[in-house]
Design an enzyme around this catalytic site. Structure first.
Site, PDB file in Angstrom:
ATOM      1  CD  GLU A  22      -2.958   0.901   2.496  1.00 39.64           C
ATOM      2  OE1 GLU A  22      -3.196   2.059   2.787  1.00 39.64           O
ATOM      3  OE2 GLU A  22      -3.531  -0.248   3.016  1.00 39.64           O
ATOM      4  CG  ASP A  47      -3.317   9.477   7.131  1.00 43.40           C
ATOM      5  OD1 ASP A  47      -3.941   8.725   6.778  1.00 43.40           O
ATOM      6  OD2 ASP A  47      -3.149   9.768   5.723  1.00 43.40           O
TER       7      ASP A  47
END
Length: 278
Positions: free
Chosen positions: A49, A60
């Site tokens: 990824e 995030d």
């Protein structure tokens, strides 16, 4: 079959789960990031990824936010991320690559153009964190037309009535966000995973990859006992960051991250064997 389907089918025949490490494109610089990407398959990555740096990565945690800032300061862009994959594909035709990012850079690039270019360089799947289910058609037709899997995120808070709607049009695998909140903070317990996996299995035949909060080999092993893959992100970025000197890569940067991937891969590969032998 797509590269993602082929890889999961092969792993199923082997009776083991997948390790999916995450790196941020261009962190801490393009050359180091490219070298790291090339080294991941031999270290034990089954799929990879790649995060696309963005100025406002709302899902995030601090670790990946800092990685994104380092990458952006070093000149990372969506176009350069695609070029990174293209270079990787010159040496590796088999390891699936998934881009994870946010909608804004794709909109700036152009939805259709992005899907065409991503497929052309060898991207296999897309995870668009902030793409609402109700607006999936912004991307889905172009992705499907170009053979890109669109991987949807589901969370413990996604109720049973909404699950089929969220997963409609999803392909490749399901990304199960094992915790509520941002990446790299807390970790779901084995009991929590065991409670939530059956309801996912009832509504999809796709492999389930478990991410958010997996930081060590033991947690990665538990993830593949409960699901089909373990996604490890913040822990690897933390390791990378610890090797930097004033934000710059050192001779320890790539080896340290790859060593950690090897440890995670060993745990993932042996997880189901140890479970059967228990």
């Amino acid at each position: 079959m797509s590269r993602i389907q082929t890889r999961f089918a092969a792993l199923k025949r082997e009776g083991r789960g997948a390790l999916i490490p995450f790196i941020e494109a261009g962190d801490p610089d393009a050359e180091t990031s490219q070298t790291l990407l090339h080294g991941l398959p031999a270290a034990g990555a089954d799929l990879i990824e790649i995060g696309v740096p963005f100025t406002d990565p709302m899902a995030d945690g601090p670790t990946i936010q800092r990685a994104g800032r380092r990458a952006l300061e070093a000149g990372a862009t969506l176009a350069k991320t695609l070029a990174m994959v293209e270079t990787f594909r010159q040496q590796d035709k088999d390891t699936p690559i998934i881009l994870m990012g946010y909608l804004n850079p794709i909109e700036t690039y152009g939805h259709e153009r992005f899907c065409v270019d991503a497929a052309a360089v060898g991207v296999d799947g897309l995870i668009i964190v902030d793409l609402p289910t109700e607006e999936a058609d912004l991307i889905l037709p172009f992705a499907t037309a170009n053979g890109l899997d669109v991987i949807r995120l589901v969370a413990p808070t996604t109720d049973d009535a909404r699950l089929p709607h969220v997963l409609n049009g999803s392909s490749g695998f399901v990304y199960y966000v094992s915790i509520t909140g941002i990446t790299g903070t807390v970790t779901a317990s084995a009991e929590q995973l065991a409670q939530n996996m059956p309801r996912l299995r009832r509504v999809t035949d796709l492999p389930v990859a478990i991410g958010f909060g997996i930081r060590n080999p033991a947690q990665a092993a538990e993830a593949v006992r409960q699901g089909d893959a373990a996604i490890v992100a913040s822990a690897l970025i933390d390791t990378l960051a610890e090797t930097l000197d004033d934000g710059r890569a050192t001779d320890r940067t790539v080896p340290a991250v790859l060593d950690q991937v090897r440890q995670l891969a060993e745990a993932v590969r042996s997880a189901r064997l140890s479970a059967r032998g228990a």
